[in-house]
Motif scaffolding. Structure first.
Motif, PDB file in Angstrom:
ATOM      1  N   ASN A  32       0.599  -1.484  -0.406  1.00 60.75           N
ATOM      2  CA  ASN A  32      -0.248  -0.122  -0.094  1.00 60.75           C
ATOM      3  C   ASN A  32       1.023   1.648   0.221  1.00 60.75           C
ATOM      4  OD1 ASN A  32      -2.427  -1.436   0.421  1.00 60.75           O
ATOM      5  ND2 ASN A  32      -2.263  -1.829   2.500  1.00 60.75           N
ATOM      6  N   LEU A  33       1.998   1.540   0.839  1.00 58.84           N
ATOM      7  CA  LEU A  33       2.955   2.408   0.459  1.00 58.84           C
ATOM      8  C   LEU A  33       3.892   2.444  -0.179  1.00 58.84           C
ATOM      9  CD1 LEU A  33       3.920   1.812   4.563  1.00 58.84           C
ATOM     10  CD2 LEU A  33       2.157   4.235   3.289  1.00 58.84           C
ATOM     11  N   LEU A  34       3.856   1.627  -0.862  1.00 66.29           N
ATOM     12  CA  LEU A  34       5.215   1.514  -2.102  1.00 66.29           C
ATOM     13  C   LEU A  34       3.926   1.906  -3.283  1.00 66.29           C
ATOM     14  CD1 LEU A  34       6.942  -1.739  -2.213  1.00 66.29           C
ATOM     15  CD2 LEU A  34       7.884   0.332  -1.367  1.00 66.29           C
ATOM     16  N   ALA A  35       3.215   1.282  -3.520  1.00 61.70           N
ATOM     17  CA  ALA A  35       1.306   2.082  -4.318  1.00 61.70           C
ATOM     18  C   ALA A  35       1.556   3.350  -4.482  1.00 61.70           C
ATOM     19  CB  ALA A  35       0.562   1.639  -4.560  1.00 61.70           C
ATOM     20  N   LEU A  36       1.285   3.955  -3.388  1.00 62.82           N
ATOM     21  CA  LEU A  36       1.188   5.400  -3.165  1.00 62.82           C
ATOM     22  C   LEU A  36       1.954   6.168  -3.194  1.00 62.82           C
ATOM     23  CD1 LEU A  36      -1.153   7.365  -1.850  1.00 62.82           C
ATOM     24  CD2 LEU A  36      -0.164   7.085   0.487  1.00 62.82           C
ATOM     25  N   GLY A  37       3.464   5.355  -3.240  1.00 64.49           N
ATOM     26  CA  GLY A  37       4.544   6.423  -3.195  1.00 64.49           C
ATOM     27  C   GLY A  37       4.520   6.484  -4.834  1.00 64.49           C
ATOM     28  N   ASP A  38       4.277   5.127  -5.477  1.00 66.72           N
ATOM     29  CA  ASP A  38       5.055   5.474  -7.269  1.00 66.72           C
ATOM     30  C   ASP A  38       3.693   6.416  -7.053  1.00 66.72           C
ATOM     31  OD1 ASP A  38       6.061   3.286  -7.025  1.00 66.72           O
ATOM     32  OD2 ASP A  38       4.984   1.277  -7.696  1.00 66.72           O
ATOM     33  N   VAL A  39       2.434   6.687  -6.796  1.00 69.94           N
ATOM     34  CA  VAL A  39       1.457   7.385  -7.704  1.00 69.94           C
ATOM     35  C   VAL A  39       2.291   8.358  -7.363  1.00 69.94           C
ATOM     36  CG1 VAL A  39      -0.518   8.456  -7.202  1.00 69.94           C
ATOM     37  CG2 VAL A  39      -0.550   5.805  -7.567  1.00 69.94           C
TER      38      VAL A  39
END
Length: 143
Positions: A32-39
């Motif tokens: 979840n944190l990685l996906a948010l960071g990517d966005v």
């Protein structure tokens, strides 16, 4: 040249993206944190340099491998294969942004505190190797 509001917000989003990516890695590849960071990272790049320049940068034909790795890694993170996705993202990031690393290192060496840290005898050869700079360590005068 002052920054306009879009560039200021884009820079903030880039920083937030890196913070969330770092937290996602530290917290055992939390998807979840990685996906948010990517966005946040992609949104920050788009706001900082503009949509057209972002599209042109990411879809150059000569950078196809870097794009496939980077966006493939993002896709894998989104489907919860966080570790493999981050490995692909790092490879793609280095492939895409590799030419900018020596420029960034040269700029960091001019900063007051960071430049002193990068000039330490233990750290300097490592940074030179990462940046790809070839410094002459031979102290003899040329013949």
């Amino acid at each position: 040249m002052p920054l306009d509001d879009n560039k200021k917000m884009g820079t903030g989003l880039l920083i937030l993206g890196f913070v969330f990516l770092f937290m996602g890695v530290i917290l055992f590849f939390d998807a979840n944190l990685l996906a948010l960071g990517d966005v946040l990272f992609l949104t920050g790049i788009t706001m900082t340099i503009g949509a057209r320049r972002t599209f042109v940068f990411f879809f150059k034909r000569k950078q196809l491998r870097g794009n496939l790795f980077f966006f493939g890694g993002i896709l894998l993170v989104l489907v919860r294969w966080a570790f493999v996705g981050m490995i692909l993202q790092v490879l793609g990031f280095l492939n895409l942004f590799g030419p900018f690393i020596p420029i960034a290192v040269a700029a960091m060496r001019t900063l007051p505190v960071i430049g002193d840290i990068l000039a330490l005898p233990v750290i300097s050869p490592l940074v030179d190797r990462i940046a790809g700079s070839q410094q002459n360590t031979d102290r003899r005068p040329p013949v």
